[in-house]
Design a protein around this motif. Structure first.
Motif, PDB file in Angstrom:
ATOM      1  N   TYR A  58       0.792  -1.227   0.000  1.00 46.02           N
ATOM      2  CA  TYR A  58       0.000   0.000   0.000  1.00 46.02           C
ATOM      3  C   TYR A  58       0.827   1.281   0.000  1.00 46.02           C
ATOM      4  CZ  TYR A  58      -3.540  -3.406   1.057  1.00 46.02           C
ATOM      5  OH  TYR A  58      -4.364  -4.508   0.996  1.00 46.02           O
ATOM      6  N   LYS A  77      -4.637   0.662   6.498  1.00 46.67           N
ATOM      7  CA  LYS A  77      -4.415  -0.783   6.345  1.00 46.67           C
ATOM      8  C   LYS A  77      -3.666  -1.370   7.543  1.00 46.67           C
ATOM      9  CE  LYS A  77      -6.554  -1.303   2.502  1.00 46.67           C
ATOM     10  NZ  LYS A  77      -7.738  -2.169   2.383  1.00 46.67           N
ATOM     11  N   GLU A 138      -9.049  -9.768  -0.148  1.00 53.30           N
ATOM     12  CA  GLU A 138     -10.184  -8.841  -0.246  1.00 53.30           C
ATOM     13  C   GLU A 138      -9.864  -7.684  -1.183  1.00 53.30           C
ATOM     14  OE1 GLU A 138     -10.919  -7.682   3.804  1.00 53.30           O
ATOM     15  OE2 GLU A 138     -11.638  -9.688   4.348  1.00 53.30           O
ATOM     16  N   ASP A 139      -8.659  -7.140  -1.048  1.00 52.51           N
ATOM     17  CA  ASP A 139      -8.268  -6.009  -1.896  1.00 52.51           C
ATOM     18  C   ASP A 139      -8.042  -6.436  -3.339  1.00 52.51           C
ATOM     19  OD1 ASP A 139      -8.592  -4.252   0.150  1.00 52.51           O
ATOM     20  OD2 ASP A 139      -6.458  -4.072   0.605  1.00 52.51           O
ATOM     21  N   GLU A 140      -7.511  -7.635  -3.546  1.00 51.60           N
ATOM     22  CA  GLU A 140      -7.327  -8.145  -4.906  1.00 51.60           C
ATOM     23  C   GLU A 140      -8.681  -8.317  -5.584  1.00 51.60           C
ATOM     24  OE1 GLU A 140      -5.077 -11.666  -4.102  1.00 51.60           O
ATOM     25  OE2 GLU A 140      -3.203 -10.559  -3.870  1.00 51.60           O
ATOM     26  N   GLN A 142     -11.438  -6.687  -4.838  1.00 51.06           N
ATOM     27  CA  GLN A 142     -11.963  -5.333  -5.066  1.00 51.06           C
ATOM     28  C   GLN A 142     -11.263  -4.693  -6.277  1.00 51.06           C
ATOM     29  OE1 GLN A 142     -11.506  -2.720  -1.709  1.00 51.06           O
ATOM     30  NE2 GLN A 142     -12.926  -1.214  -2.542  1.00 51.06           N
ATOM     31  N   ASP A 143      -9.946  -4.888  -6.395  1.00 54.16           N
ATOM     32  CA  ASP A 143      -9.199  -4.337  -7.528  1.00 54.16           C
ATOM     33  C   ASP A 143      -9.680  -4.936  -8.842  1.00 54.16           C
ATOM     34  OD1 ASP A 143      -7.710  -2.825  -5.773  1.00 54.16           O
ATOM     35  OD2 ASP A 143      -5.916  -4.084  -5.882  1.00 54.16           O
TER      36      ASP A 143
END
Length: 148
Positions: A58, A77, A138-140, A142-143
């Motif tokens: 990040y 984060k 989760e971020d992957e 969302q990305d």
């Protein structure tokens, strides 16, 4: 993923290296100073490694100015990581996690003889990597939605 003293941060970084797009040698090298035992009782090496992983994910930037712009997200984060991990493990120092101050003469040997590095530390390593895996997945996800 069994832990030996001095390899906690390295193992966390190595575990996350593929997701970060870095070579294993970089993951091991960037966390190697935490394996020296210097100040290790103040902050668990697993947590130090996790903070490095979060910084790479990040806070990665080409310039200091660009990095400044990412600081708010990085703080968010790291706070999220700390909140999630505290549900599994309330302690942050090796001394509190192990119940022994391994910076004192002879105590590290006693902790090893009790098998604390292969039990207590191994559990902390698993918990830390599980929280990181959840957050990164989760971020992957969302990305990938944002790209679609």
């Amino acid at each position: 993923m069994v832990s030996r003293f001095g390899l906690c941060a390295q193992k966390v970084c190595l575990h996350c290296a593929p997701r970060l797009g870095i070579e294993d040698s970089l993951a091991v090298g960037m966390a190697s100073a935490f394996g020296t035992g210097m100040g290790h009782a103040d902050t668990c090496g697993c947590i130090c490694g996790a903070h490095m992983v979060l910084g790479l994910r990040y806070g990665r930037a080409d310039t200091l100015e660009e990095g400044k712009g990412k600081k708010a997200l990085l703080v968010e984060k790291v706070s999220e990581f700390e909140r999630r991990l505290s549900k599994k493990q309330p302690f942050r120092s090796c001394r509190d996690i192990l119940g022994m101050d391994i910076t004192q003469p002879g105590v590290m040997k006693a902790a090893a003889e009790k098998g604390l590095f292969s039990t207590v530390c191994a559990d902390m390593l698993v918990q830390t990597c599980a929280v990181l895996d959840e957050m990164l997945a989760e971020d992957e996800k969302q990305d990938s939605r944002a790209e679609a």
